[in-house]
Motif scaffolding. Structure first.
Motif, PDB file in Angstrom:
ATOM      1  N   PRO A  26       0.819  -1.219   0.000  1.00 17.28           N
ATOM      2  CA  PRO A  26       0.000   0.000   0.000  1.00 17.28           C
ATOM      3  C   PRO A  26       0.851   1.266   0.000  1.00 17.28           C
ATOM      4  O   PRO A  26       1.973   1.288   0.514  1.00 17.28           O
ATOM      5  N   PHE A  27       0.313   2.321  -0.604  1.00 19.14           N
ATOM      6  CA  PHE A  27       0.901   3.664  -0.567  1.00 19.14           C
ATOM      7  C   PHE A  27       2.338   3.701  -1.083  1.00 19.14           C
ATOM      8  O   PHE A  27       3.247   4.158  -0.400  1.00 19.14           O
ATOM      9  N   VAL A  28       2.530   3.219  -2.321  1.00 16.36           N
ATOM     10  CA  VAL A  28       3.859   3.300  -2.944  1.00 16.36           C
ATOM     11  C   VAL A  28       3.822   4.142  -4.221  1.00 16.36           C
ATOM     12  O   VAL A  28       4.857   4.371  -4.832  1.00 16.36           O
ATOM     13  N   GLY A  29       2.635   4.601  -4.635  1.00 21.49           N
ATOM     14  CA  GLY A  29       2.508   5.442  -5.822  1.00 21.49           C
ATOM     15  C   GLY A  29       2.711   6.909  -5.486  1.00 21.49           C
ATOM     16  O   GLY A  29       3.254   7.251  -4.420  1.00 21.49           O
ATOM     17  N   PHE A  35       2.551  11.129   1.077  1.00 25.38           N
ATOM     18  CA  PHE A  35       2.307  10.732   2.457  1.00 25.38           C
ATOM     19  C   PHE A  35       3.631  10.530   3.204  1.00 25.38           C
ATOM     20  O   PHE A  35       3.787  10.957   4.355  1.00 25.38           O
ATOM     21  N   ASP A  36       4.617   9.907   2.536  1.00 24.55           N
ATOM     22  CA  ASP A  36       5.931   9.707   3.158  1.00 24.55           C
ATOM     23  C   ASP A  36       6.607  11.038   3.469  1.00 24.55           C
ATOM     24  O   ASP A  36       7.264  11.193   4.514  1.00 24.55           O
ATOM     25  N   ARG A  37       6.455  12.012   2.564  1.00 22.13           N
ATOM     26  CA  ARG A  37       7.032  13.337   2.818  1.00 22.13           C
ATOM     27  C   ARG A  37       6.432  13.962   4.071  1.00 22.13           C
ATOM     28  O   ARG A  37       7.136  14.594   4.870  1.00 22.13           O
ATOM     29  N   ALA A  38       5.109  13.793   4.233  1.00 19.68           N
ATOM     30  CA  ALA A  38       4.451  14.347   5.411  1.00 19.68           C
ATOM     31  C   ALA A  38       4.978  13.683   6.683  1.00 19.68           C
ATOM     32  O   ALA A  38       5.207  14.358   7.708  1.00 19.68           O
ATOM     33  N   LEU A  39       5.182  12.364   6.661  1.00 15.17           N
ATOM     34  CA  LEU A  39       5.728  11.669   7.837  1.00 15.17           C
ATOM     35  C   LEU A  39       7.134  12.156   8.160  1.00 15.17           C
ATOM     36  O   LEU A  39       7.490  12.331   9.328  1.00 15.17           O
ATOM     37  N   ARG A  95       8.359  15.095   7.570  1.00 20.06           N
ATOM     38  CA  ARG A  95       8.255  16.410   8.201  1.00 20.06           C
ATOM     39  C   ARG A  95       7.947  16.293   9.677  1.00 20.06           C
ATOM     40  O   ARG A  95       8.354  17.139  10.484  1.00 20.06           O
ATOM     41  N   LEU A  96       7.225  15.256  10.066  1.00 19.55           N
ATOM     42  CA  LEU A  96       6.856  15.053  11.474  1.00 19.55           C
ATOM     43  C   LEU A  96       7.883  14.237  12.231  1.00 19.55           C
ATOM     44  O   LEU A  96       7.734  14.022  13.441  1.00 19.55           O
ATOM     45  N   GLY A  97       8.903  13.749  11.513  1.00 19.49           N
ATOM     46  CA  GLY A  97       9.922  12.924  12.166  1.00 19.49           C
ATOM     47  C   GLY A  97       9.419  11.537  12.521  1.00 19.49           C
ATOM     48  O   GLY A  97       9.893  10.923  13.481  1.00 19.49           O
ATOM     49  N   ILE A  98       8.480  11.039  11.768  1.00 17.83           N
ATOM     50  CA  ILE A  98       7.890   9.720  12.032  1.00 17.83           C
ATOM     51  C   ILE A  98       8.375   8.752  10.964  1.00 17.83           C
ATOM     52  O   ILE A  98       8.289   9.036   9.765  1.00 17.83           O
ATOM     53  N   GLY A  99       8.886   7.616  11.372  1.00 17.63           N
ATOM     54  CA  GLY A  99       9.346   6.613  10.426  1.00 17.63           C
ATOM     55  C   GLY A  99       8.167   5.832   9.849  1.00 17.63           C
ATOM     56  O   GLY A  99       7.254   5.450  10.578  1.00 17.63           O
ATOM     57  N   ARG A 100       8.220   5.583   8.562  1.00 21.95           N
ATOM     58  CA  ARG A 100       7.135   4.829   7.919  1.00 21.95           C
ATOM     59  C   ARG A 100       7.010   3.435   8.536  1.00 21.95           C
ATOM     60  O   ARG A 100       5.908   2.874   8.604  1.00 21.95           O
ATOM     61  N   GLU A 101       8.131   2.878   8.993  1.00 22.54           N
ATOM     62  CA  GLU A 101       8.111   1.517   9.546  1.00 22.54           C
ATOM     63  C   GLU A 101       7.353   1.425  10.863  1.00 22.54           C
ATOM     64  O   GLU A 101       7.010   0.322  11.312  1.00 22.54           O
ATOM     65  N   THR A 102       7.042   2.578  11.482  1.00 29.19           N
ATOM     66  CA  THR A 102       6.299   2.557  12.748  1.00 29.19           C
ATOM     67  C   THR A 102       4.795   2.702  12.542  1.00 29.19           C
ATOM     68  O   THR A 102       4.035   2.683  13.506  1.00 29.19           O
ATOM     69  N   VAL A 103       4.377   2.892  11.289  1.00 27.56           N
ATOM     70  CA  VAL A 103       2.975   3.169  10.978  1.00 27.56           C
ATOM     71  C   VAL A 103       2.374   1.963  10.264  1.00 27.56           C
ATOM     72  O   VAL A 103       3.010   1.371   9.388  1.00 27.56           O
TER      73      VAL A 103
END
Length: 487
Positions: A335-338, A344-348, A350-358
């Motif tokens: 999911p969410f690779v397009g 969405f990854d850019r927004a994470l 900016r928040l300092g959140i790793g995609r692997e934690t979501v």
């Protein structure tokens, strides 16, 4: 000076005579235009028939706007007797008054444009209101479809090419009082005008058409003034259905009343849900993914490359739910690779959140698309299709046990909350599900990509703030649960 043309729509003759008169410097008021051999003066009662010459002009090539030639092609078809005088007057003025071509309010030009519009409107009505009747022929020839029409202007020959393209495989003849046009499948032939009696009488096909017309008539949508505007009465006597208009219109109020009195009909399911195969309950996310690959509870699954389930850690603080996989997600199985996923990854980041934690998932498991050539274009899933996938989403939530949920867009919000959600009105708010889980609603990243370039930066900043609000709320919820556990 008299200028004589071969026939009523002789544009080539008009151009030839106009060039001769301009070269001789003959002013418009000195020309009497006539049509046919021995015809009288059609245009100017006071014009002299002798050789009257104006001041000669210098010999020079005459250039006029291309739009003027197009205007002439339409105006010569008009029944106005003074049409050739008007066109020559405009041509003379274009030659001697260069500013005329830039004057939108010139009376002569406005009159010519009004005449051209009337001709074009008549051509359109002819195409709309012609009704062909088949006539059997001998010697194995295909039937000849004959139509009678009475146009306001002399448009039959000019409209012939359109009918030859529209009914290319049909042999037909179009009869009018001015000219008749016939198509034999290969070439157009034009001959003199006809009489109404030359057209064939009504046939059985016409009675069938009337039956169909009566059956599709909707009395609740009757608008007589608009109908008369689009289908003026002068055309009615040539239309088979016109004989039914009076009786249908007079009974419209009664029929509408009976329709209103009828009880409401129950809606039927538009997309039949397929019966799901009997599968064991999923004991893990991997097992759930295997079951999704076999899903045929709605037609989308049969066309997609594969089902796409969520990815991320169980026990994630936030589970983000989108609408459905896109083309890239369908091909890669994640999911969410397009393009929306990259935003969405850019927004994470900016928040300092790793995609692997979501934990990231979608309300619908398969890619719904519409083929355009070789391209697969995204198509929004229907409510029925989202409903068919909802149990997969609920199984996933039960497995992941997130602290909070984020709904990206209307489809995700409806699937998570079980009701319609106005995303732009409720975005940024915490809503609560029946099981107590909190849901923050915001827009889908693809919404940001569709905005005008100048609005994207501000919209992206708001999207980032709302995602940050989700993680802040999830952290408070986890802290509250930890305190409860300590007690």
């Amino acid at each position: 000076m008299r200028a004589r043309l071969a026939h009523e729509t002789d544009l080539a003759g008009f151009r030839r005579e106009a060039r001769r008169l301009l070269a001789a410097g003959v002013a418009p008021q000195a020309v009497a235009w006539s049509v046919g051999e021995g015809a009288g003066d059609l245009l100017d009662e006071h014009a002299s028939c002798g050789d009257v010459h104006g001041e000669p002009t210098a010999t020079r090539p005459l250039t006029v706007p291309a739009a003027f030639l197009t205007l002439c092609e339409a105006v010569v078809l008009h029944r106005e007797p003074q049409r050739f005088a008007l066109l020559y007057r405009l041509l003379w003025r274009l030659s001697n008054e260069p500013g005329l071509r830039h004057d939108p309010l010139d009376p002569d030009m406005l009159k010519a444009q009004h005449m051209a519009r009337a001709v074009h409107r008549d051509m359109h009505k002819m195409r709309a209101f012609v009704r062909f009747r088949p006539v059997a022929r001998e010697h194995g020839l295909p039937p000849l479809h004959v139509a009678w029409f009475e146009p306001q202007h002399r448009i039959a020959e000019a409209n012939g090419p359109w009918f030859s393209r529209r009914f290319a495989n049909m042999h037909w003849a179009l009869l009018t009082p001015d000219a008749c046009v016939e198509w034999d499948g290969q070439a157009l032939q034009v001959r003199g005008g006809a009489r109404r009696e030359d057209a064939p009488p009504p046939d059985a096909g016409e009675a069938l058409w009337l039956t169909y017309y009566r059956s599709i008539f909707n009395p609740a949508r009757l608008n007589l003034p608009m109908m008369r505007k689009e289908m003026p009465r002068r055309y009615w006597h040539n239309l088979p259905e016109a004989q039914a208009i009076g009786e249908l219109a007079s009974a419209a109020a009664q029929r509408t009343g009976r329709m209103i009195e009828q009880p409401a009909s129950s809606g039927s399911r538009r997309i039949p849900l397929w019966e799901a195969p009997e599968l064991p309950a999923s004991g893990s996310l991997d097992e759930l993914n295997r079951r999704v690959q076999q899903c045929r509870e709605c037609p989308i699954g049969a066309r997609a490359t594969q089902g796409v389930c969520g990815k991320g850690p169980q026990g994630a603080a936030v589970m983000v739910v989108g609408e459905q996989p896109g083309e890239q997600e369908d091909l890669q199985g994640r999911p969410f690779v397009g393009p929306a996923g990259q935003l969405f990854d850019r927004a994470l980041q900016r928040l300092g959140i790793g995609r692997e934690t979501v934990f990231v998932s979608n309300a619908v498991r398969h890619f719904k698309f519409e083929l355009r050539g070789k391209r697969r274009l995204h198509k929004t899933p229907s409510q029925q299709e989202a409903l068919a996938c909802r149990h997969w989403l609920e199984d996933e939530i039960a497995q992941v046990r997130p602290g909070a949920l984020v709904a990206l867009g209307a489809t995700a919000a409806r699937s998570l909350l079980g009701r319609p959600v106005a995303v732009l009105e409720e975005r940024g708010r915490w809503l609560e599900r029946e099981d107590g889980l909190r849901v923050l609603v915001t827009v889908h990243p693809s919404y940001l990509l569709r905005l005008p370039q100048g609005e994207q930066a501000e919209a992206f900043e708001r999207f980032v703030r709302e995602l940050g609000q989700a993680w802040g709320g999830a952290s408070e919820l986890h802290a509250g649960r930890d305190r409860e556990a300590a007690c």
